[in-house]
Motif scaffolding. Structure first.
Motif, PDB file in Angstrom:
ATOM      1  N   ALA A   1       0.856  -1.180   0.000  1.00  0.00           N
ATOM      2  CA  ALA A   1       0.000   0.000   0.000  1.00  0.00           C
ATOM      3  C   ALA A   1       0.894   1.232   0.000  1.00  0.00           C
ATOM      4  N   ILE A   2       0.406   2.299  -0.593  1.00  0.00           N
ATOM      5  CA  ILE A   2       1.189   3.534  -0.678  1.00  0.00           C
ATOM      6  C   ILE A   2       0.292   4.706  -0.308  1.00  0.00           C
ATOM      7  N   ILE A   3       0.789   5.545   0.598  1.00  0.00           N
ATOM      8  CA  ILE A   3       0.073   6.782   0.881  1.00  0.00           C
ATOM      9  C   ILE A   3       1.029   7.958   0.718  1.00  0.00           C
ATOM     10  N   LYS A   4       0.428   9.120   0.466  1.00  0.00           N
ATOM     11  CA  LYS A   4       1.232  10.304   0.149  1.00  0.00           C
ATOM     12  C   LYS A   4       0.775  11.480   0.999  1.00  0.00           C
ATOM     13  N   GLY A   5       1.731  12.310   1.410  1.00  0.00           N
ATOM     14  CA  GLY A   5       1.431  13.518   2.173  1.00  0.00           C
ATOM     15  C   GLY A   5       2.710  14.125   2.698  1.00  0.00           C
ATOM     16  N   ASN A   6       2.578  14.955   3.716  1.00  0.00           N
ATOM     17  CA  ASN A   6       3.726  15.572   4.365  1.00  0.00           C
ATOM     18  C   ASN A   6       4.072  14.748   5.612  1.00  0.00           C
ATOM     19  N   ILE A   7       5.137  13.993   5.519  1.00  0.00           N
ATOM     20  CA  ILE A   7       5.457  12.964   6.506  1.00  0.00           C
ATOM     21  C   ILE A   7       6.423  13.527   7.540  1.00  0.00           C
TER      22      ILE A   7
ATOM     23  N   GLU B   1       8.415  16.206   2.865  1.00  0.00           N
ATOM     24  CA  GLU B   1       7.253  16.893   2.314  1.00  0.00           C
ATOM     25  C   GLU B   1       6.841  16.281   0.985  1.00  0.00           C
ATOM     26  N   ASN B   2       5.526  16.238   0.781  1.00  0.00           N
ATOM     27  CA  ASN B   2       4.977  15.786  -0.500  1.00  0.00           C
ATOM     28  C   ASN B   2       5.638  14.477  -0.940  1.00  0.00           C
ATOM     29  N   SER B   3       5.645  13.524  -0.024  1.00  0.00           N
ATOM     30  CA  SER B   3       6.383  12.278  -0.246  1.00  0.00           C
ATOM     31  C   SER B   3       5.483  11.062  -0.058  1.00  0.00           C
ATOM     32  N   PHE B   4       6.026   9.916  -0.427  1.00  0.00           N
ATOM     33  CA  PHE B   4       5.298   8.650  -0.391  1.00  0.00           C
ATOM     34  C   PHE B   4       5.852   7.754   0.721  1.00  0.00           C
ATOM     35  N   VAL B   5       4.956   7.096   1.449  1.00  0.00           N
ATOM     36  CA  VAL B   5       5.393   6.029   2.339  1.00  0.00           C
ATOM     37  C   VAL B   5       4.843   4.724   1.791  1.00  0.00           C
ATOM     38  N   VAL B   6       5.723   3.772   1.571  1.00  0.00           N
ATOM     39  CA  VAL B   6       5.345   2.469   1.035  1.00  0.00           C
ATOM     40  C   VAL B   6       5.240   1.498   2.203  1.00  0.00           C
ATOM     41  N   ILE B   7       4.091   0.816   2.286  1.00  0.00           N
ATOM     42  CA  ILE B   7       3.816  -0.127   3.369  1.00  0.00           C
ATOM     43  C   ILE B   7       3.699  -1.517   2.770  1.00  0.00           C
ATOM     44  N   GLN B   8       4.440  -2.460   3.303  1.00  0.00           N
ATOM     45  CA  GLN B   8       4.341  -3.846   2.875  1.00  0.00           C
ATOM     46  C   GLN B   8       3.742  -4.651   4.011  1.00  0.00           C
ATOM     47  N   GLY B   9       2.505  -5.094   3.839  1.00  0.00           N
ATOM     48  CA  GLY B   9       1.799  -5.783   4.904  1.00  0.00           C
ATOM     49  C   GLY B   9       1.561  -4.830   6.065  1.00  0.00           C
TER      50      GLY B   9
ATOM     51  N   GLU C   1       9.323   0.217  -9.569  1.00  0.00           N
ATOM     52  CA  GLU C   1       8.558  -1.002  -9.308  1.00  0.00           C
ATOM     53  C   GLU C   1       7.228  -0.735  -8.608  1.00  0.00           C
ATOM     54  N   TYR C   2       7.051   0.483  -8.080  1.00  0.00           N
ATOM     55  CA  TYR C   2       5.800   0.800  -7.376  1.00  0.00           C
ATOM     56  C   TYR C   2       4.851   1.661  -8.198  1.00  0.00           C
TER      57      TYR C   2
END
Length: 431
Positions: free
Chosen positions: A8-14, A27-35, A48-49
């Motif tokens: 799963a991938i979510i985007k925002g200001n982390i 800022e304005n970045s993606f966090v990739v979640i595996q499981g 790849e994402y």
């Protein structure tokens, strides 16, 4: 494994704090979640994402979920009551009469539904709960917490001396009920587990403390209790255990001070020997600034603890603390640290926003393992915060760090628009 099946991938200001005082912002970045776990944070998605759908929260803030290391669930109805008293008379006049009601599981369920709903509302994703002596009511609390999708430890309280008759257990019954509670719940839920819970030294006999320590070792369970909250309490412990050097050594002699992961609430008046023992045994401090102020207990030496290598998190300590919101506990922790700074002749530095965020996330979260940060391999517990309602004018743009500060001080639960626990989005509990 097919790529994307559990991605799963979510985007925002982390924003998160990998260490005490270190604020990482993407800022304005993606966090990739595996499981359940964070895979990585990226300014631009690796190739790849790129075919995986993204949940884009646009300009929202994304921070780790809050962790509350000390919460008395049965005291929820007592918030705001009795704050003209210190700890011991407050327990006698308010706390114990309320906790006696939890013999009635129907009453317990009604209260605990409100407790768990409030945690969800205010963004607490992991919690360490005190229940009561009542096995059935405490099991119901675990069930409700798990049903809501939140994580936590829940303790059936032990009390076999110096307690009101209606809350007094025999030593044998306390140990029997505790072991039954453990057996019935230890493997029932993925994110909610039992924890060994002697209320505090004055209410637990040496025989009881020895017995529950054996259970902690036998079932590989953590331990929670109270330590050095109030000067009257400390004097009482000294009378009960003159053979011990200090309060901490009472727990230690019975194997309840770090042999298993241990969190002690308050820790305001620990002497140097106690602090050294806590650092050696990696005993956690649950710092509870609202409660310590409401009950006129004092101000914990948080920075001194951290500088000595003692792990520290934050606790609401409901109902000694009247706030469920960990954002407000954070701001209170900063405020009382400034009073500590003044009292020290401006030598003991007060807490900053990044430091308070660490305490409310990774500091307390580490009691659960890899929780409370967005570093790779950590459970993805997160809050998504839309703070647009806090803006004064469109032309007045704040940095991410300033926006975080404004949310902590003046935001509320309406600003939290999504909550994640172990990679899963958690919706409002439907109790």
């Amino acid at each position: 494994m097919v790529l994307g099946k559990d991605i799963a991938i979510i985007k925002g200001n982390i924003a998160f704090t990998p260490s005490f005082g270190q604020l990482n912002i993407a800022e304005n970045s993606f966090v990739v979640i595996q499981g359940k776990k964070v895979k990585g944070i990226y300014r631009a998605l690796p190739a790849e994402y790129r075919n995986i759908p993204v949940t884009d929260y646009q300009d929202a803030l994304i921070i780790p979920g809050f962790v509350d290391l000390h919460f008395h669930a049965p005291q929820f109805a007592n918030r705001g009551l009795g704050f003209d008293l210190e700890l011991l008379p407050w327990l006698e006049n308010y706390t114990f009469p309320e906790e006696a009601k939890f013999q009635d599981v129907t009453y317990a369920q009604a209260v605990y539904k409100k407790v768990v709903s409030a945690l969800w509302q205010w963004g607490t994703t992991r919690v360490v709960f005190f229940g009561t002596i009542h096995k059935a009511a405490t099991a119901k609390l675990m069930e409700l917490l798990a049903t809501a999708g939140l994580g936590g430890y829940v303790g059936k309280v032990n009390m076999d001396r110096n307690s009101p008759g209606i809350l007094m257990e025999t030593t044998g019954q306390s140990l029997l009920d505790t072991e039954m509670f453990i057996k019935e719940t230890i493997g029932r839920y993925e994110l909610v587990k039992p924890i060994i819970t002697p209320r505090f030294v004055p209410t637990c006999s040496p025989e009881l403390m020895s017995g529950i320590a054996r259970l902690a070792m036998q079932y590989n369970l953590p331990v929670q209790s109270h330590l050095s909250e109030n000067t009257g309490e400390i004097a009482w412990v000294r009378e009960l255990h003159p053979e011990c050097q200090n309060y901490a050594s009472v727990y230690d002699q019975f194997g309840l001070f770090g042999k298993q992961p241990t969190v002690m609430a308050h820790c305001i008046y620990n002497d140097d020997a106690e602090l050294a023992l806590m650092a050696k045994n990696r005993v956690y401090v649950a710092h509870c600034p609202y409660s310590n102020s409401n009950l006129a207990s004092g101000i914990a030496p948080v920075r001194k603890c951290i500088e000595q290598g003692i792990p520290v998190g934050l606790g609401s300590d409901v109902a000694g603390g009247h706030e469920v919101a960990m954002s407000r506990v954070m701001s209170m922790a900063i405020e009382v640290s400034k009073l500590k700074w003044l009292a020290s002749g401006k030598k003991e530095k007060f807490l900053t926003i990044p430091e308070a965020l660490y305490l409310a996330t990774k500091g307390g979260g580490s009691f659960f393992g890899k929780v409370g940060s967005f570093e790779a391999g950590y459970d993805f517990d997160a809050l998504v915060i839309d703070d647009s309602s806090l803006e004064v004018a469109a032309s007045n743009r704040y940095s991410v760090e300033d926006r975080l500060s404004r949310f902590i001080y003046i935001g509320d639960h309406h600003n939290i628009i999504a909550r994640y626990v172990a990679g899963k989005k958690i919706e409002k509990p439907q109790f």
